[in-house]
Motif scaffolding. Sequence first.
Motif, PDB file in Angstrom:
ATOM      1  N   VAL A  62      24.691  36.731 -62.281  1.00 28.96           N
ATOM      2  CA  VAL A  62      24.460  37.397 -61.355  1.00 28.96           C
ATOM      3  C   VAL A  62      23.113  37.016 -60.761  1.00 28.96           C
ATOM      4  CG1 VAL A  62      24.390  39.593 -60.257  1.00 28.96           C
ATOM      5  CG2 VAL A  62      26.111  39.252 -61.902  1.00 28.96           C
ATOM      6  N   LEU A  63      22.783  36.753 -59.585  1.00 30.17           N
ATOM      7  CA  LEU A  63      21.455  36.610 -58.992  1.00 30.17           C
ATOM      8  C   LEU A  63      20.837  37.957 -58.570  1.00 30.17           C
ATOM      9  CD1 LEU A  63      19.069  34.473 -58.420  1.00 30.17           C
ATOM     10  CD2 LEU A  63      20.158  34.318 -56.298  1.00 30.17           C
ATOM     11  N   ALA A  64      19.765  38.393 -58.934  1.00 27.40           N
ATOM     12  CA  ALA A  64      19.292  39.529 -58.225  1.00 27.40           C
ATOM     13  C   ALA A  64      18.188  38.904 -57.402  1.00 27.40           C
ATOM     14  CB  ALA A  64      18.439  40.489 -59.555  1.00 27.40           C
ATOM     15  N   ALA A  65      18.492  38.826 -55.951  1.00 21.11           N
ATOM     16  CA  ALA A  65      17.613  38.403 -55.056  1.00 21.11           C
ATOM     17  C   ALA A  65      17.110  39.326 -54.221  1.00 21.11           C
ATOM     18  CB  ALA A  65      18.481  37.322 -54.245  1.00 21.11           C
ATOM     19  N   LEU A  66      16.356  40.069 -55.049  1.00 19.67           N
ATOM     20  CA  LEU A  66      15.791  41.518 -54.344  1.00 19.67           C
ATOM     21  C   LEU A  66      14.307  41.727 -54.463  1.00 19.67           C
ATOM     22  CD1 LEU A  66      18.682  43.638 -56.072  1.00 19.67           C
ATOM     23  CD2 LEU A  66      18.517  43.249 -53.601  1.00 19.67           C
ATOM     24  N   ALA A  70      13.302  46.950 -56.036  1.00 21.03           N
ATOM     25  CA  ALA A  70      14.630  47.195 -55.487  1.00 21.03           C
ATOM     26  C   ALA A  70      15.430  46.814 -56.628  1.00 21.03           C
ATOM     27  CB  ALA A  70      14.853  46.978 -54.250  1.00 21.03           C
ATOM     28  N   GLY A  71      15.091  45.682 -57.234  1.00 21.77           N
ATOM     29  CA  GLY A  71      16.029  45.120 -58.357  1.00 21.77           C
ATOM     30  C   GLY A  71      15.982  45.881 -59.188  1.00 21.77           C
ATOM     31  N   ALA A  72      15.246  46.517 -59.907  1.00 24.97           N
ATOM     32  CA  ALA A  72      15.504  47.554 -61.002  1.00 24.97           C
ATOM     33  C   ALA A  72      16.182  48.684 -60.751  1.00 24.97           C
ATOM     34  CB  ALA A  72      14.091  48.105 -61.726  1.00 24.97           C
ATOM     35  N   GLU A  73      15.900  49.232 -59.223  1.00 26.69           N
ATOM     36  CA  GLU A  73      16.737  50.400 -58.669  1.00 26.69           C
ATOM     37  C   GLU A  73      18.117  49.917 -58.624  1.00 26.69           C
ATOM     38  OE1 GLU A  73      17.313  52.704 -54.606  1.00 26.69           O
ATOM     39  OE2 GLU A  73      15.443  51.842 -54.997  1.00 26.69           O
ATOM     40  N   GLU A  77      21.614  51.260 -60.911  1.00 29.10           N
ATOM     41  CA  GLU A  77      23.085  51.770 -60.387  1.00 29.10           C
ATOM     42  C   GLU A  77      24.135  51.039 -61.047  1.00 29.10           C
ATOM     43  OE1 GLU A  77      22.645  51.444 -56.431  1.00 29.10           O
ATOM     44  OE2 GLU A  77      20.695  52.655 -55.815  1.00 29.10           O
ATOM     45  N   LEU A  78      23.933  49.639 -61.220  1.00 32.00           N
ATOM     46  CA  LEU A  78      24.961  48.849 -61.625  1.00 32.00           C
ATOM     47  C   LEU A  78      25.093  48.642 -63.026  1.00 32.00           C
ATOM     48  CD1 LEU A  78      24.997  46.546 -58.566  1.00 32.00           C
ATOM     49  CD2 LEU A  78      26.088  48.251 -58.827  1.00 32.00           C
ATOM     50  N   ARG A  79      24.424  49.376 -64.177  1.00 36.93           N
ATOM     51  CA  ARG A  79      24.217  49.053 -65.288  1.00 36.93           C
ATOM     52  C   ARG A  79      25.629  48.563 -66.091  1.00 36.93           C
ATOM     53  NH1 ARG A  79      20.992  53.392 -68.067  1.00 36.93           N
ATOM     54  NH2 ARG A  79      21.353  52.227 -70.024  1.00 36.93           N
ATOM     55  N   ASP A  80      26.432  49.418 -65.542  1.00 37.63           N
ATOM     56  CA  ASP A  80      27.951  49.337 -66.405  1.00 37.63           C
ATOM     57  C   ASP A  80      28.525  47.909 -65.876  1.00 37.63           C
ATOM     58  OD1 ASP A  80      28.106  50.500 -64.000  1.00 37.63           O
ATOM     59  OD2 ASP A  80      30.110  51.070 -64.164  1.00 37.63           O
ATOM     60  N   ALA A  81      28.390  47.576 -64.543  1.00 38.25           N
ATOM     61  CA  ALA A  81      29.085  46.368 -63.975  1.00 38.25           C
ATOM     62  C   ALA A  81      28.291  44.999 -64.579  1.00 38.25           C
ATOM     63  CB  ALA A  81      29.094  46.530 -62.550  1.00 38.25           C
ATOM     64  N   ALA A 108       8.454  42.315 -64.139  1.00 38.81           N
ATOM     65  CA  ALA A 108       9.576  42.550 -63.158  1.00 38.81           C
ATOM     66  C   ALA A 108      10.939  42.366 -63.745  1.00 38.81           C
ATOM     67  CB  ALA A 108       9.545  41.651 -61.921  1.00 38.81           C
ATOM     68  N   ALA A 109      10.752  41.074 -64.687  1.00 37.56           N
ATOM     69  CA  ALA A 109      12.141  40.981 -65.175  1.00 37.56           C
ATOM     70  C   ALA A 109      12.359  41.714 -66.379  1.00 37.56           C
ATOM     71  CB  ALA A 109      12.229  39.496 -65.946  1.00 37.56           C
ATOM     72  N   GLU A 110      11.075  42.420 -67.267  1.00 38.64           N
ATOM     73  CA  GLU A 110      11.713  43.147 -68.352  1.00 38.64           C
ATOM     74  C   GLU A 110      12.067  44.666 -67.891  1.00 38.64           C
ATOM     75  OE1 GLU A 110       8.565  42.005 -71.672  1.00 38.64           O
ATOM     76  OE2 GLU A 110       7.691  42.402 -69.727  1.00 38.64           O
ATOM     77  N   GLN A 111      11.434  44.871 -66.221  1.00 43.60           N
ATOM     78  CA  GLN A 111      11.805  46.281 -65.923  1.00 43.60           C
ATOM     79  C   GLN A 111      13.454  45.871 -65.490  1.00 43.60           C
ATOM     80  OE1 GLN A 111       9.111  47.380 -62.757  1.00 43.60           O
ATOM     81  NE2 GLN A 111       7.341  46.606 -63.815  1.00 43.60           N
ATOM     82  N   LEU A 112      13.881  45.079 -64.849  1.00 44.86           N
ATOM     83  CA  LEU A 112      15.104  44.746 -64.810  1.00 44.86           C
ATOM     84  C   LEU A 112      16.058  45.187 -66.081  1.00 44.86           C
ATOM     85  CD1 LEU A 112      16.413  43.852 -62.014  1.00 44.86           C
ATOM     86  CD2 LEU A 112      16.632  41.548 -62.971  1.00 44.86           C
ATOM     87  N   ALA A 113      15.404  44.284 -67.243  1.00 42.50           N
ATOM     88  CA  ALA A 113      16.197  44.303 -68.370  1.00 42.50           C
ATOM     89  C   ALA A 113      16.450  45.897 -69.057  1.00 42.50           C
ATOM     90  CB  ALA A 113      15.582  43.511 -69.491  1.00 42.50           C
ATOM     91  N   ALA A 114      15.363  46.635 -68.739  1.00 32.20           N
ATOM     92  CA  ALA A 114      15.328  48.237 -69.026  1.00 32.20           C
ATOM     93  C   ALA A 114      16.407  48.963 -68.412  1.00 32.20           C
ATOM     94  CB  ALA A 114      14.020  48.587 -69.111  1.00 32.20           C
ATOM     95  N   ALA A 115      16.362  48.645 -67.040  1.00 30.41           N
ATOM     96  CA  ALA A 115      17.386  49.357 -66.088  1.00 30.41           C
ATOM     97  C   ALA A 115      18.655  48.860 -66.406  1.00 30.41           C
ATOM     98  CB  ALA A 115      17.123  48.855 -64.709  1.00 30.41           C
ATOM     99  N   ALA A 116      19.058  47.752 -66.775  1.00 24.51           N
ATOM    100  CA  ALA A 116      20.318  47.365 -67.279  1.00 24.51           C
ATOM    101  C   ALA A 116      20.375  46.684 -68.841  1.00 24.51           C
ATOM    102  CB  ALA A 116      20.920  46.233 -66.367  1.00 24.51           C
ATOM    103  N   PRO A 117      20.133  47.482 -69.699  1.00 20.17           N
ATOM    104  CA  PRO A 117      20.158  47.034 -70.982  1.00 20.17           C
ATOM    105  C   PRO A 117      20.980  46.147 -72.017  1.00 20.17           C
ATOM    106  CG  PRO A 117      20.235  49.450 -71.025  1.00 20.17           C
ATOM    107  CD  PRO A 117      20.184  48.974 -69.639  1.00 20.17           C
TER     108      PRO A 117
END
Length: 213
Positions: A62-66, A70-73, A77-81, A108-117
Amino acid sequence: MTVGVLGTGRMADALATQWARAGHRLTIGGRDAAKARRLAERVGHGARPAGLREAAESGEVVLAALPYGAGAEVARELRDALAGRVLIDCANPVGPDFRLLTGQGPSAAEQLAAAAPEARVVKAFNLCHEDVWRLRPPVFDGRPLAVPLCGDDPEAVTRTADLVHALGCTPLPTGPLHRAHLLEATAALYITLWLDQQADAQAIAPPLTHAAG
């Protein structure tokens, strides 16, 4: 490979188009259904539009092109998916005056990882303007463009490297995800040189033969 794209902006357009041409199966996800449909039509090659959740669930990668933040947000929301999936972050947290918005905090990448661990996050594709990714292939002075990427999961890095190859570029693994802040800071420096000083960023580094003196 199946690739879900979160976002309908210019980076999503450039990367998804090249990956679809290379034979990967793309699902374009956005909050705005009309924008997702228009982008899927431009990408072609069987790309299909969807909502953000469906796009996340559709992709092995999955590419987070955000935009930054907004990417972490969206990841939250989609952490389970996103659990178990390779999640590529290409965001640059660069603000006014080319300032790095993350400061001394997590990248930013670590924030993304924290949002979807449970996602397997890889930082990649953040050092170039989207028009570079539209080149077929990006080759400069006879050398294919090298794409630095970093992540903690070896298989996730390998999957991302396959997508780098699909662009005609050379993957350059640079270590674990905690080094993502170095890639983001490098992007901030490059953007400053390119846009503010009209300088050639390539000119600041000596060749490898002279790198260590």
